[in-house]
Design an enzyme around this catalytic site. Structure first.
Site, PDB file in Angstrom:
ATOM      1  N   ASN A  67       0.900  -1.152   0.087  1.00 56.89           N
ATOM      2  CA  ASN A  67      -0.027   0.244  -0.095  1.00 56.89           C
ATOM      3  C   ASN A  67       0.910   1.335  -0.022  1.00 56.89           C
ATOM      4  OD1 ASN A  67      -0.282   1.847   2.501  1.00 56.89           O
ATOM      5  ND2 ASN A  67       0.142  -0.252   3.241  1.00 56.89           N
ATOM      6  N   CYS A 127       7.961   7.625   9.274  1.00 55.32           N
ATOM      7  CA  CYS A 127       7.543   8.555   8.341  1.00 55.32           C
ATOM      8  C   CYS A 127       9.015   9.392   8.029  1.00 55.32           C
ATOM      9  CB  CYS A 127       6.380   9.332   8.479  1.00 55.32           C
ATOM     10  SG  CYS A 127       6.525  10.141   9.896  1.00 55.32           S
ATOM     11  N   ASN A 189       5.862  -1.191  11.383  1.00 52.74           N
ATOM     12  CA  ASN A 189       5.297  -0.798  10.359  1.00 52.74           C
ATOM     13  C   ASN A 189       5.588  -1.626   9.066  1.00 52.74           C
ATOM     14  OD1 ASN A 189       3.960   1.220   8.636  1.00 52.74           O
ATOM     15  ND2 ASN A 189       4.405   2.668  10.213  1.00 52.74           N
ATOM     16  N   GLY A 262      -3.634  -6.105  11.335  1.00 56.50           N
ATOM     17  CA  GLY A 262      -3.771  -5.134  10.294  1.00 56.50           C
ATOM     18  C   GLY A 262      -4.381  -5.796   9.044  1.00 56.50           C
TER      19      GLY A 262
HETATM   20  C1  LIG Z   1      -3.560   0.383   4.027  1.00 58.77           C
HETATM   21  C2  LIG Z   1      -2.629   0.420   4.883  1.00 58.77           C
HETATM   22  C3  LIG Z   1      -2.729   1.702   5.755  1.00 58.77           C
HETATM   23  C4  LIG Z   1      -1.643   1.950   6.838  1.00 58.77           C
HETATM   24  N1  LIG Z   1      -1.671   3.162   7.348  1.00 58.77           N
HETATM   25  C5  LIG Z   1      -0.963   3.149   8.657  1.00 58.77           C
HETATM   26  C6  LIG Z   1      -0.819   4.394   9.294  1.00 58.77           C
HETATM   27  O1  LIG Z   1      -1.544   5.456   8.865  1.00 58.77           O
HETATM   28  N2  LIG Z   1       0.136   4.648  10.202  1.00 58.77           N
HETATM   29  C7  LIG Z   1       0.794   3.538  10.605  1.00 58.77           C
HETATM   30  O2  LIG Z   1       1.337   3.708  11.725  1.00 58.77           O
HETATM   31  N3  LIG Z   1       0.779   2.381   9.824  1.00 58.77           N
HETATM   32  C8  LIG Z   1      -0.084   2.418   8.739  1.00 58.77           C
HETATM   33  N4  LIG Z   1      -0.096   0.948   8.301  1.00 58.77           N
HETATM   34  C9  LIG Z   1       0.743  -0.135   8.886  1.00 58.77           C
HETATM   35  C10 LIG Z   1      -0.092  -1.091   9.690  1.00 58.77           C
HETATM   36  O3  LIG Z   1      -0.466  -0.295  10.651  1.00 58.77           O
HETATM   37  C11 LIG Z   1       0.794  -2.116  10.295  1.00 58.77           C
HETATM   38  O4  LIG Z   1       2.067  -1.821  10.764  1.00 58.77           O
HETATM   39  C12 LIG Z   1       1.406  -2.990   9.038  1.00 58.77           C
HETATM   40  O5  LIG Z   1       0.380  -3.135   8.025  1.00 58.77           O
HETATM   41  C13 LIG Z   1       1.736  -4.469   9.445  1.00 58.77           C
HETATM   42  O6  LIG Z   1       0.636  -5.118   9.911  1.00 58.77           O
HETATM   43  P1  LIG Z   1      -0.176  -6.119   9.113  1.00 58.77           P
HETATM   44  O7  LIG Z   1       0.784  -7.175   8.312  1.00 58.77           O
HETATM   45  O8  LIG Z   1      -1.018  -6.896  10.237  1.00 58.77           O
HETATM   46  O9  LIG Z   1      -0.969  -5.326   8.232  1.00 58.77           O
HETATM   47  C14 LIG Z   1      -0.917   0.754   7.146  1.00 58.77           C
HETATM   48  C15 LIG Z   1      -1.219  -0.365   6.696  1.00 58.77           C
HETATM   49  C16 LIG Z   1      -1.732  -0.826   5.613  1.00 58.77           C
HETATM   50  C17 LIG Z   1      -1.958  -2.095   4.952  1.00 58.77           C
END
Ligand SMILES: Cc1cc2nc3c(=O)[nH]c(=O)nc-3n(C[C@H](O)[C@H](O)[C@H](O)COP(=O)(O)O)c2cc1C
Ligand SMILES: Cc1cc2nc3c(=O)[nH]c(=O)nc-3n(C[C@H](O)[C@H](O)[C@H](O)COP(=O)(O)OP(=O)(O)OC[C@H]3O[C@@H](n4cnc5c(N)ncnc54)[C@H](O)[C@@H]3O)c2cc1C
Ligand SMILES: Cc1cc2nc3c(=O)[nH]c(=O)nc-3n(C[C@H](O)[C@H](O)[C@H](O)COP(=O)(O)OP(=O)(O)OC[C@H]3O[C@@H](n4cnc5c(N)ncnc54)[C@H](O)[C@@H]3O)c2cc1C
Ligand SMILES: Cc1cc2nc3c(=O)[nH]c(=O)nc-3n(C[C@H](O)[C@H](O)[C@H](O)COP(=O)(O)O)c2cc1C
Ligand code: FES
Ligand code: FES
Lengths: 314, 280, 314, 280
Positions: A67, A127, A189, A262
């Protein structure tokens, strides 16, 4: 009865399952009962209004996704007026994720968001820091320390630092965050990745690159969570690729005190609810009465530190 | 802080708008060379749908196909009385190829109904829809609804050639006047379609315009609609991850009160005001 | 007829498909005809005899694998006497991967392995440098530059530097390798990961952690290959998660001049042979007469550099 | 350097020892509560096998099971005349669960035959095998081969209870003297098994000992073998990735001429000299 409660510093969660920032919103109330979750974690918000990245913002890779949403944000005022009140209806801790591209803006939003209704501030330091070379704060111990120190000074709320996998210095960054006063670490992240459409020859994401999340990320984020749990004394919240109760248990054994879910919620919006009940069932089946008994119980004694150190890269 | 105890009264519970549900495949047959129709045996709770809404399908994983994300599909038909949910889909990539291999009796996990569907205002007595290809899927339930509400419907169906024209019977059955235009017959060009619509409007037979999908149709109906002051709606597509409004990946740009806004196709849409929609 | 030849510096390969170090050996001749490959790449060899890591040395993760083989090595003499002669029977360039835990040992093996029959030395700098803090040479530009400079001085053979994904400084490391005289980059090695058996609570690998390879690595390694191809002028050889012809094409479009195939050969030992013929068929279907026409043709103009830079971390 | 042209004569071509081949499932039935037998319709070229060799199976991927690596399985039977390849397997984890769902007519990609099998030296006229559980799978082809070579075979079959004793008929059919020992009957303890073997040896009925798998059997036969100077072989297991000798993940330690060596189970094994093998 199994005790699922877990503590992150002074905060007690009714269970260790919470959403990951950016993969959760009020909208999920259409599908599940939000009151069962261990915590509510909001999408990263910035002070100013922002549009986010060009589309396409997501694409699929084998068994996972990329993403590059960016951080579209309606700004902090909208957030305080609309989002915080929504979550007040729930008796669940509210974790608000914030970000900024320089330390001063970070401090300002941190201060301004420290309002009633917010229980924890999650600091998304994955970021880019545009005052230096644009690398994310969390890529280096020095910039992590600097920003977290500043934020620590402006808010009395617990601060959770959210780390990035895009670094070769995971433990050093974790220690820097702890030294600067972080109350917990969220690990981690997404990982910078890319996909190209071979027919159009265009990057599959409008923004060229994006972050990998989902099952592919799990062994990487789990390794980081383990490294961080070894390196710091503050709680570590595991995040990355969790979709089954086995994944949750693996993170807890590795040393995580709680976990964030997530991408799995995109695949099955009921995932978190299922994980909570499956975790309860798993513990019962293992005759474990308290989930905290799992935390950090990895049997890693066999692997001498020196071996790990020398041979980790194959 | 002390442990916040779960309190069933406090806090909203799931408002039950959308469900993750297991369905069973009743049939999955080829309609013509490109399109397939999937009929699911579905629980009642997910069959309270609106025309224009969609479901997010968890396509099966096999040794050959390993889709990961769900795939959005417009509702082609919902029949609470029969417990059936229908989709009409075109086999394009990994996910739809996997869908195509579903057999009778297999299970399919669906999420929905999702999004905001078409509106038929009380004073829209004559409605016209313009559909091409798989767009027919999206517009079919609108025809049902029009008949239920006793509105007069004109359906312009466009296709590459007469062979791949689908659902004409369905529209006819719904009491619609069906006008078919095809590429091979040279009748599907924008000018011809526009002139058909203009004639209908001139005859006072159109209170609202509906379409879905393509940029060309959007432009066409925007122009004609603006010219005659006829309102309209379009269902749009965009890459989706969550389908319920959480991830913000599915935004499109809209012109709204002089400003450009971003709206989520899965949440504020997929159906939007045709004049607000922007070409792409 | 489609032209599949590709050039890495002065070396012409009959096609861009070669194995990745450590996932290929003489034994594969039991299953496929080794003479069809673009090059032969041997398992990393060290000067001294080494035993390798404790077992279990591999485990499965969702859709991919972890390994911590270590570098079991029968030593350089055995290699020169037995392995090089085996490959002499083939009219295919031989790429020998070497490693060491300090710069002097690295230089010695590099010099000693520069014998007839060896066409290229692949320098596996993704291994720990025990003279510094144990981080792999390829994790930092400075240590990369130092070791590659030394090796450049002791051998006249082309040197390919094999990079690691365990760094936040991919482009800087790539540039350091080029500056120090590397003739090409191999991008990349495996990513440090972990898995825990939730029942025994032991790490699934005897060595605690190991490297992620296979499809999960692809979007990450592809991003790195793209970044490197933008950052340097020497050829980039893509490596990571390649299993289909679409993967090969994606790497070529991203800027890779050739690719290495690793884990996919474990799943289907005939993968490389299939990829070669499928690449030919793909090019024919696209009316492309020369595979080199694909290289670096990614249409990335739309994405302004600044956007990429600012928003890459979601 | 100039382009090296491909030259079909120069260079060894695949020596055709092992093949990646598609097979078709003839049957896949439960043998008892824990074990299943898989019968494949296999091409001739892969049926030139030795007892003790194995195949590396690419288990199917489904929405429920997504194994990635291949799974090693001993050959339970190879029948070039019928074009059949048999496996006997225990359902334990993701891969074998996926195998268990294969239906008649499904395809299965197999790699093999792999590894070095059992040897029966010309002067080994009386051979004894000791098998427990799924170890029967590995040892069954040895019984076939013994009969083909006209050797006298004693098979000691051990199991938890008589119900899960498998393949006894198979061994009997091969002309073996079958001795069964079980946990529930209290006959499977090491002492009892050792004394059975000692008696056989004392009667001059054992020239070589064979087993597979477990540490306990290894110890037992090492001791008895050393005591009487009877040679023996054991088939070992280890986690595998490639199965053909490339990845070096499947090593085990062996005592060989006073030193400890590492050998690859997939390549130098899976069958090893019983005195060289080391317990684990
Ligand atoms: C569509 C999307 C948007 C995300 N937006 C943020 C965000 O705004 N801030 C943040 O700290 N992490 C963001 N993340 C990262 C997730 O919080 C998480 O750290 C990451 O997806 C890993 O976990 P997962 O494998 O369970 O998805 C985002 C992830 C995805 C997939
Ligand atoms: C609200 C909505 C309703 C839809 N209704 C229908 C319908 O009734 N019948 C039908 O045949 N198609 C419909 N589509 C398009 C359908 O979702 C895509 O054809 C499908 O996702 C393609 O998946 P794939 O794996 O076969 O193709 P791939 O190209 O392999 O898909 C790759 C990725 O891109 C996404 N994608 C590809 N095309 C589209 C698209 N047009 N819109 C959104 N995402 C896309 C996929 O979901 C997937 O994530 C609809 C799309 C939306 C947004
Ligand atoms: C040469 C050889 C021959 C074998 N023959 C047979 C046989 O005839 N019948 C039979 O039932 N089993 C046999 N096994 C064991 C069989 O390979 C494992 O039971 C099987 O791989 C388990 O896979 P899983 O996914 O079901 O289990 P999981 O535990 O989920 O497997 C996880 C991983 O561990 C590996 N693994 C697990 N157990 C073993 C094991 N015992 N040996 C090697 N790798 C293992 C798997 O291959 C996989 O990579 C043999 C093993 C070897 C090495
Ligand atoms: C079992 C195994 C052993 C490896 N050994 C080496 C090695 O000795 N030297 C090296 O440079 N890379 C080694 N690698 C890394 C591969 O060469 C390759 O960089 C990596 O696996 C990514 O490619 P893949 O996803 O196609 O496997 C090894 C990888 C595996 C899976
Ligand atoms: S698909 Fe996630 S917000 Fe629309
Ligand atoms: S499994 Fe790869 S060497 Fe044995």
């Amino acid at each position: 009865m199994v005790n699922l409660t877990t503590k992150i510093g002074a905060l007690t969660l009714r269970n260790p399952i919470m959403p990951a920032s950016g993969t959760f919103s009020e909208d999920l109330a259409d599908v599940i009962d939000l009151s069962v979750l261990g915590a509510h974690v909001t999408k990263t918000v910035t002070r100013e209004k922002r549009g986010g990245n060009p589309t396409p913002r997501v694409c699929e890779v084998r068994g996972s996704m990329l993403n590059s949403i960016g951080i579209p944000s309606k700004g902090i005022d909208h957030f305080i007026q609309n989002v915080i009140p929504f979550y007040k209806a729930y008796d669940v801790p509210l974790i608000v994720s914030i970000s900024a591209h320089n330390i001063d803006d970070f401090a300002r939003i941190c201060e301004e968001i420290s309002v009633p209704g917010v229980d924890v501030i999650e600091v998304n330091i994955s970021c880019p820091n545009i005052e230096e070379d644009g690398k994310a704060f969390a890529m280096r111990p020095s910039s992590t320390h600097k920003v977290m120190t500043k934020l620590r000074a402006v808010s009395d709320l617990p601060l959770w630092a959210k780390l990035t996998p895009n670094t070769g210095e995971t433990t050093e960054v974790a220690q820097a965050a702890q030294d600067a006063g972080a109350d917990a670490l969220v690990v981690s992240n997404t990982l910078l990745s890319m996909a190209i459409d071979i027919h159009s020859r265009k990057p599959k994401l409008g923004n060229l690159m994006g972050g990998l999340s989902g099952p592919s990320l799990k062994p990487i984020a789990l390794r980081m969570a383990y490294q961080c749990a070894k390196a710091v004394d503050i709680p570590v919240i595991g995040c990355g690729g969790i979709s089954t109760v086995e994944d949750v248990v693996e993170y807890l054994i590795a040393g995580a005190t709680a976990v964030q879910v997530g991408t799995a919620t995109f695949i099955n919006p009921t995932t978190m609810v299922t994980l909570i009940s499956n975790l309860e069932r798993f513990l019962e089946s293992q005759n474990i009465s308290n989930v905290r008994e799992l935390i950090g119980t990895v049997r890693d004694n066999d692997a001498a530190d020196s071996v790990v150190f020398m041979e980790a890269a194959p | 802080m002390e442990l916040k105890q779960r309190n069933a009264e406090a806090g909203t519970s799931a408002n039950g708008r959308a469900f993750e549900a297991e369905t069973r495949v009743k049939s999955n047959r080829e309609v013509n060379g490109e399109y397939r129709q999937l009929i699911l045996d579905a629980p009642q709770k997910i069959l309270d749908c609106q025309p224009g809404q969609f479901f997010h399908l968890l396509c099966p994983v096999t040794s050959k196909h390993q889709p990961y994300l769900r795939r959005p599909m417009s509702i082609y038909g919902y029949f609470p009385e029969k417990g059936e949910l229908h989709f009409l889909y075109k086999v394009t990539g990994e996910g739809t190829q996997a869908l195509a291999e579903l057999n009778e009796g297999d299970t399919l996990n669906v999420l929905g109904p999702l999004g905001v569907g078409y509106t038929i205002r009380d004073d829209w007595n004559n409605i016209l829809l313009l559909a091409r290809g798989v767009g027919l899927a999206t517009l079919a339930p609108l025809a049902h609804e029009a008949r239920r509400l006793g509105r007069k419907l004109t359906a312009i169906c466009s296709a590459r050639n007469p062979d791949v024209l689908m659902s004409i019977d369905l529209f006819t059955e719904m009491g619609a006047e069906v006008i078919t235009v095809t590429d091979t017959e040279g009748t599907s060009d924008l000018e011809n379609v526009a002139s058909i619509i203009r004639t209908k409007i001139a005859n006072g037979e159109v209170d609202a315009l509906y379409t879905c999908g393509s940029n060309r149709m959007l432009k066409l109906l925007q122009d004609v609609g603006a010219e005659y002051g006829i309102p309209g709606e379009i269902a749009l597509e965009q890459q989706m991850a969550c389908g319920v409004g959480m991830c913000q990946c599915c935004v499109r740009s809209f012109r709204r009160s002089g400003k450009i806004t971003h709206e989520r196709v899965c949440r504020e849409g997929p159906v939007f005001d045709i004049q607000e929609a922007m070409g792409w």
